[in-house]
Scaffold this active site. Structure first.
Site, PDB file in Angstrom:
ATOM      1  N   ARG A  28      11.721  11.013   1.693  1.00 51.35           N
ATOM      2  CA  ARG A  28      13.011  11.136   2.403  1.00 51.35           C
ATOM      3  C   ARG A  28      12.759  12.002   3.581  1.00 51.35           C
ATOM      4  O   ARG A  28      11.765  12.611   3.750  1.00 51.35           O
ATOM      5  CB  ARG A  28      14.028  11.873   1.405  1.00 51.35           C
ATOM      6  CG  ARG A  28      14.316  11.069   0.178  1.00 51.35           C
ATOM      7  CD  ARG A  28      15.125  12.091  -0.461  1.00 51.35           C
ATOM      8  NE  ARG A  28      15.821  11.340  -1.843  1.00 51.35           N
ATOM      9  CZ  ARG A  28      15.166  11.523  -2.939  1.00 51.35           C
ATOM     10  NH1 ARG A  28      14.092  12.296  -3.168  1.00 51.35           N
ATOM     11  NH2 ARG A  28      15.703  11.090  -4.065  1.00 51.35           N
ATOM     12  N   HIS A  80      15.311   6.223   7.267  1.00 47.17           N
ATOM     13  CA  HIS A  80      16.027   5.507   6.134  1.00 47.17           C
ATOM     14  C   HIS A  80      15.098   4.085   5.903  1.00 47.17           C
ATOM     15  O   HIS A  80      14.782   3.533   5.136  1.00 47.17           O
ATOM     16  CB  HIS A  80      17.462   5.266   6.217  1.00 47.17           C
ATOM     17  CG  HIS A  80      18.203   6.321   5.822  1.00 47.17           C
ATOM     18  ND1 HIS A  80      18.502   7.151   4.616  1.00 47.17           N
ATOM     19  CD2 HIS A  80      18.934   7.144   6.717  1.00 47.17           C
ATOM     20  CE1 HIS A  80      18.803   8.357   4.932  1.00 47.17           C
ATOM     21  NE2 HIS A  80      19.543   8.231   6.000  1.00 47.17           N
TER      22      HIS A  80
END
Length: 295
Positions: A145, A237
């Site tokens: 992430r 992402h």
């Protein structure tokens, strides 16, 4: 009506001590709500009933507001109406029990192998380029992430075992493998890291020596993607989704991918099975003699 709004802004600013960013967002949402109310001759907050709240949402949606923004508008209105209850202006909060339209689950976009090779095909020895390539390689290699990448320290990586220790959502720690290319890129970056006069042990630092912020990492990735000729917009992402999709295609082990991504619930990981099936369906349509569609 404006009198109570002003009281509310003072309450948020002085008692709740919300950030200027949050305050501006709430003010923007309530400005839009006020416009709808005034256009429909509602001159008093006591006239705002549950049906009026639903009408505000319907008008907002009609004007083109997306689901996420609708949820934000409802939240801002609900919290303001709760303040009016505290002030004694309202007996009950008319927004209680009303939900914003559910946000649909969108399949994440990923980058294919050819695009990834193009993205990472850069041998520049400029210190900033070495840093940026190391970030990209590491994020893609381990499916990190953005916040996990941003929070890495020098002690987070073990180059001998090629393992990385990350702090995920809910402060849950997990240990992930990282690949040969990522290892090489990070070590190349470490050779020049001291040129940035780092102020702490953050793995990735800005030109001022501070730990890079989430936004600055995003910005550097955008710049890198454009420079490398990537057709689609590059963001953290996409790299994480690409990692997940390609891991699932290669192994079909949903539980293992769940562990690597740090998902608490398997259902979160299952969205990638839809991606995988979509890819398989395209291959089937192209290859199977009885599946080819007439044009």
């Amino acid at each position: 009506m404006q009198t109570y709004l002003q009281k509310y802004w003072n309450y948020l600013r002085n008692e709740r001590q919300v950030s200027s960013y949050t305050l501006t967002n709430y003010q923007r949402q309530m400005d839009a709500v006020m416009k709808i109310l005034q256009e429909n001759d509602i001159q008093n907050w006591r006239q705002v009933s549950p049906s009026v709240v639903r009408f505000i949402l319907a008008q907002s949606k009609k004007s083109g507001l997306h689901e996420k923004s609708l949820a934000l508008r409802l939240s801002a209105l609900r919290q303001f109406l709760a303040f009016l209850v505290l002030q004694g202006e309202l007996k009950v909060n008319p927004a209680i029990g009303i939900s914003a339209p559910k946000q649909g689950k969108h399949l994440p976009k990923n980058i294919n192998a050819e695009q990834l090779n193009k993205l990472l095909d850069n041998n520049s020895k400029e210190p900033i380029d070495l840093r940026d390539k190391a970030m990209l390689e590491l994020m893609y290699s381990s499916g990190l992430r953005l916040s996990e990448l941003q929070g890495l320290n020098l002690t987070s990586l073990n180059f001998r075992s090629r393992e990385i220790r990350v702090l995920g959502k809910g402060n849950k720690e997990r240990i992930l493998p990282f690949g040969r290319h990522a290892s090489h890129s990070v070590q190349e970056w470490l050779k020049v890291r001291l040129l940035f006069n780092p102020k702490d042990d953050a793995l990735f630092v800005s030109s001022l020596g501070n730990r890079m912020s989430n936004r600055s990492i995003q910005k550097r990735m955008e710049i890198w993607g454009v420079r490398q000729g990537l057709n689609s917009h590059l963001n953290p992402h996409k790299l994480r989704h690409s990692f997940a999709t390609q891991m699932l295609e290669a192994s079909s082990d949903l539980r293992a991918v769940q562990e690597l991504l740090g998902h608490s619930n398997l259902s979160t990981t299952q969205i990638y099975t839809h991606l995988n099936f979509q890819h398989l369906a395209e291959v089937y349509d192209q290859a199977h003699p009885r599946a080819k569609r007439r044009k």
